[in-house]
Design an enzyme around this catalytic site. Structure first.
Site, PDB file in Angstrom:
ATOM      1  N   HIS A   1      -1.069   0.899  -9.625  1.00  0.00           N
ATOM      2  CA  HIS A   1      -1.799   0.046  -8.673  1.00  0.00           C
ATOM      3  C   HIS A   1      -2.546  -1.073  -9.399  1.00  0.00           C
ATOM      4  O   HIS A   1      -3.744  -1.280  -9.175  1.00  0.00           O
ATOM      5  CB  HIS A   1      -2.773   0.883  -7.820  1.00  0.00           C
ATOM      6  CG  HIS A   1      -3.206   0.165  -6.574  1.00  0.00           C
ATOM      7  ND1 HIS A   1      -3.501   0.811  -5.398  1.00  0.00           N
ATOM      8  CD2 HIS A   1      -3.405  -1.161  -6.318  1.00  0.00           C
ATOM      9  CE1 HIS A   1      -3.864  -0.074  -4.475  1.00  0.00           C
ATOM     10  NE2 HIS A   1      -3.804  -1.277  -5.019  1.00  0.00           N
TER      11      HIS A   1
ATOM     12  N   ARG B   1       0.861  -1.191   0.000  1.00  0.00           N
ATOM     13  CA  ARG B   1       0.000   0.000   0.000  1.00  0.00           C
ATOM     14  C   ARG B   1       0.890   1.231   0.000  1.00  0.00           C
ATOM     15  O   ARG B   1       1.984   1.224   0.586  1.00  0.00           O
ATOM     16  CB  ARG B   1      -0.875   0.036   1.261  1.00  0.00           C
ATOM     17  CG  ARG B   1      -2.098  -0.845   1.202  1.00  0.00           C
ATOM     18  CD  ARG B   1      -3.180  -0.288   0.266  1.00  0.00           C
ATOM     19  NE  ARG B   1      -4.378  -1.110   0.266  1.00  0.00           N
ATOM     20  CZ  ARG B   1      -4.638  -2.095  -0.597  1.00  0.00           C
ATOM     21  NH1 ARG B   1      -3.779  -2.395  -1.547  1.00  0.00           N
ATOM     22  NH2 ARG B   1      -5.775  -2.769  -0.523  1.00  0.00           N
TER      23      ARG B   1
HETATM   24  N1  LIG Z   1      -1.054  -3.550  -5.178  1.00  0.00           N
HETATM   25  C1  LIG Z   1      -2.105  -4.325  -5.272  1.00  0.00           C
HETATM   26  O1  LIG Z   1      -2.759  -4.383  -6.299  1.00  0.00           O
HETATM   27  C2  LIG Z   1      -2.475  -5.206  -4.101  1.00  0.00           C
HETATM   28  C3  LIG Z   1      -3.303  -6.316  -4.333  1.00  0.00           C
HETATM   29  C4  LIG Z   1      -3.615  -7.146  -3.276  1.00  0.00           C
HETATM   30  C5  LIG Z   1      -3.131  -6.869  -2.005  1.00  0.00           C
HETATM   31  N2  LIG Z   1      -2.333  -5.792  -1.808  1.00  0.00           N
HETATM   32  C6  LIG Z   1      -1.808  -5.503  -0.462  1.00  0.00           C
HETATM   33  O2  LIG Z   1      -1.020  -6.576  -0.006  1.00  0.00           O
HETATM   34  C7  LIG Z   1      -1.246  -6.747   1.380  1.00  0.00           C
HETATM   35  C8  LIG Z   1      -0.839  -8.141   1.822  1.00  0.00           C
HETATM   36  O3  LIG Z   1      -1.759  -9.092   1.321  1.00  0.00           O
HETATM   37  P1  LIG Z   1      -1.780 -10.591   1.866  1.00  0.00           P
HETATM   38  O4  LIG Z   1      -2.978 -11.239   1.282  1.00  0.00           O
HETATM   39  O5  LIG Z   1      -0.466 -11.223   1.671  1.00  0.00           O
HETATM   40  O6  LIG Z   1      -2.013 -10.302   3.443  1.00  0.00           O
HETATM   41  P2  LIG Z   1      -1.834 -11.322   4.655  1.00  0.00           P
HETATM   42  O7  LIG Z   1      -2.003 -12.719   4.200  1.00  0.00           O
HETATM   43  O8  LIG Z   1      -2.712 -10.785   5.740  1.00  0.00           O
HETATM   44  O9  LIG Z   1      -0.295 -11.140   5.065  1.00  0.00           O
HETATM   45  C9  LIG Z   1       0.185  -9.966   5.645  1.00  0.00           C
HETATM   46  C10 LIG Z   1       1.623 -10.196   6.078  1.00  0.00           C
HETATM   47  O10 LIG Z   1       2.148  -8.963   6.581  1.00  0.00           O
HETATM   48  C11 LIG Z   1       2.693  -9.206   7.883  1.00  0.00           C
HETATM   49  N3  LIG Z   1       2.554  -8.033   8.743  1.00  0.00           N
HETATM   50  C12 LIG Z   1       1.439  -7.344   9.085  1.00  0.00           C
HETATM   51  N4  LIG Z   1       1.732  -6.365   9.954  1.00  0.00           N
HETATM   52  C13 LIG Z   1       3.060  -6.437  10.174  1.00  0.00           C
HETATM   53  C14 LIG Z   1       3.958  -5.722  10.993  1.00  0.00           C
HETATM   54  N5  LIG Z   1       3.552  -4.702  11.754  1.00  0.00           N
HETATM   55  N6  LIG Z   1       5.255  -6.068  10.977  1.00  0.00           N
HETATM   56  C15 LIG Z   1       5.679  -7.120  10.230  1.00  0.00           C
HETATM   57  N7  LIG Z   1       4.887  -7.859   9.424  1.00  0.00           N
HETATM   58  C16 LIG Z   1       3.591  -7.516   9.413  1.00  0.00           C
HETATM   59  C17 LIG Z   1       1.861 -10.344   8.445  1.00  0.00           C
HETATM   60  O11 LIG Z   1       2.553 -10.923   9.537  1.00  0.00           O
HETATM   61  P3  LIG Z   1       2.011 -12.265  10.250  1.00  0.00           P
HETATM   62  O12 LIG Z   1       2.408 -13.377   9.312  1.00  0.00           O
HETATM   63  O13 LIG Z   1       2.747 -12.316  11.534  1.00  0.00           O
HETATM   64  O14 LIG Z   1       0.517 -12.099  10.394  1.00  0.00           O
HETATM   65  C18 LIG Z   1       1.732 -11.229   7.211  1.00  0.00           C
HETATM   66  O15 LIG Z   1       2.887 -12.016   7.048  1.00  0.00           O
HETATM   67  C19 LIG Z   1      -2.735  -6.425   1.531  1.00  0.00           C
HETATM   68  O16 LIG Z   1      -3.050  -6.038   2.855  1.00  0.00           O
HETATM   69  C20 LIG Z   1      -2.929  -5.297   0.558  1.00  0.00           C
HETATM   70  O17 LIG Z   1      -2.740  -4.060   1.195  1.00  0.00           O
HETATM   71  C21 LIG Z   1      -1.991  -4.949  -2.837  1.00  0.00           C
END
Ligand SMILES: NC(=O)c1ccc[n+]([C@@H]2O[C@H](COP(=O)([O-])OP(=O)(O)OC[C@H]3O[C@@H](n4cnc5c(N)ncnc54)[C@H](OP(=O)(O)O)[C@@H]3O)[C@@H](O)[C@H]2O)c1
Length: 313
Positions: A276, A228
């Protein structure tokens, strides 16, 4: 029992048509045409206007139409009901395509070759490191981070992952929240795939960039962010590029979107921009997923992808 689509910044009409086509038996409405607010039991949202959901007295759940939920939590009057997000194999795969493609562009110095081609220059750039010599560090080892890590490893990159709680992934170096410095010190190419939360806002700043490895095969560390825009401090990215702390940045997300015309990022020679769209979604698949979560919840089961309200992801 009706579903409310509560969408801003996207055109809600195709979403309304899609959801009605996917579930013709259901009463599906699109904000602001709410009708009787008491009819609404579920909301499927993208950047819902603040305060709209709190006026739905029978709301039982909220489903984000995206993988992230920071836009849902931006509503200060968010009702206390379960919140789910999208997890979709196609979306995940497309994100990994973006990560692998841009990692390879940096490894193979494709932007330099593009510039040479424009000058009709036949030149072989050396050194030409192999993938295994480039240490990629993924911030965020969730659904997206783990898939990207696996695909980068298939190409041969040396991959490590950092997450709040340390993950155990076979064949992968992993670091927990308290080992950020150690993780950064071994990282040449930093890939941010984290959610935007109060803990992660602005994490990609100059002090973090200065802790990345200084002895990498590409001369200076590289930043890639597809998590993000709120994760990054754009003034610090520019400062880091200009002082040589970063060698390049590839950004899919920005503090303000669309990226304002006057942003110096647009024409910076070391910056690559995508709008994005790193994980373009198959919208029918997303619609089916949202409906499947609502059906589950109606049967008394929890959402499969319910987010943690305290952690905000
Ligand atoms: N650019 C785009 O088009 C696009 C598309 C889709 C998603 N995204 C973004 O990608 C993000 C991740 O997606 P996802 O499905 O992989 O999410 P997810 O499965 O919830 O994984 C999030 C990861 O981030 C880690 N995390 C969260 N807070 C943290 C912190 N304070 N310090 C260290 N690590 C932290 C989590 O740690 P834990 O393993 O300990 O929980 C987890 O490993 C989404 O939230 C979204 O904002 C962007």
């Amino acid at each position: 029992m009706a579903i409310l689509l509560c969408i801003t910044q996207w055109d809600p009409v195709p979403w309304l048509e899609r959801m009605r086509r996917l579930a013709p038996e259901r009463d599906i409405r699109a904000w602001p045409d709410v009708g009787d607010p008491a009819d609404i039991t579920y909301a499927a949202v993208w950047k819902q206007p603040a305060g709209v959901l709190k006026d739905l007295p029978n709301l039982k759940g909220i489903v984000s139409l995206g993988a992230g939920v920071d836009h849902v939590f931006a509503d200060p009057a968010l009702p206390d009901v379960p919140i789910a997000r999208v997890i979709d194999a196609d979306l995940t795969s497309r994100m990994s395509e973006w990560v692998v493609m841009h990692a390879l562009i940096h490894l193979r110095r494709q932007r330099l070759y593009d510039a040479l081609q424009r000058e009709r220059l036949w030149r072989d750039i050396r050194p030409a490191p192999a993938a295994g010599e480039l240490r990629v560090g993924i911030m965020g080892m969730g659904v997206l981070g783990q898939d990207a890590a696996a695909k980068l490893r298939t190409i041969g990159f040396s991959v490590a992952g950092w997450s709040r709680t340390r993950r155990t992934v076979e064949g992968l170096e992993t670091y927990g929240g308290d080992a950020l410095d150690e993780f950064l010190a071994r990282t040449d190419l930093l890939v941010a795939l984290m959610p935007l939360t109060p803990d992660t806002r602005g994490i990609l700043d100059l002090s973090l960039f200065r802790r990345l490895a200084r002895d990498g095969v590409l001369g200076a560390p590289i930043l890639m962010n597809a998590g993000r825009g709120g994760l990054q401090v754009e003034a610090d990215i520019l400062a880091a590029l200009d002082e040589g702390t970063l060698g390049a940045a590839t950004l899919d997300v920005f503090e303000t979107e669309p990226l304002p015309q006057e942003s110096p990022l647009w024409l910076h020679p070391k910056v690559t921009i995508t709008p994005h769209n790193s994980a373009i979604s198959d919208e029918d698949a997303v619609g089916r997923f949202v409906l499947s979560q609502i059906e589950r919840h109606e049967r008394g089961l929890p959402f499969e992808t319910e987010v943690d309200r305290r952690a905000r992801y």
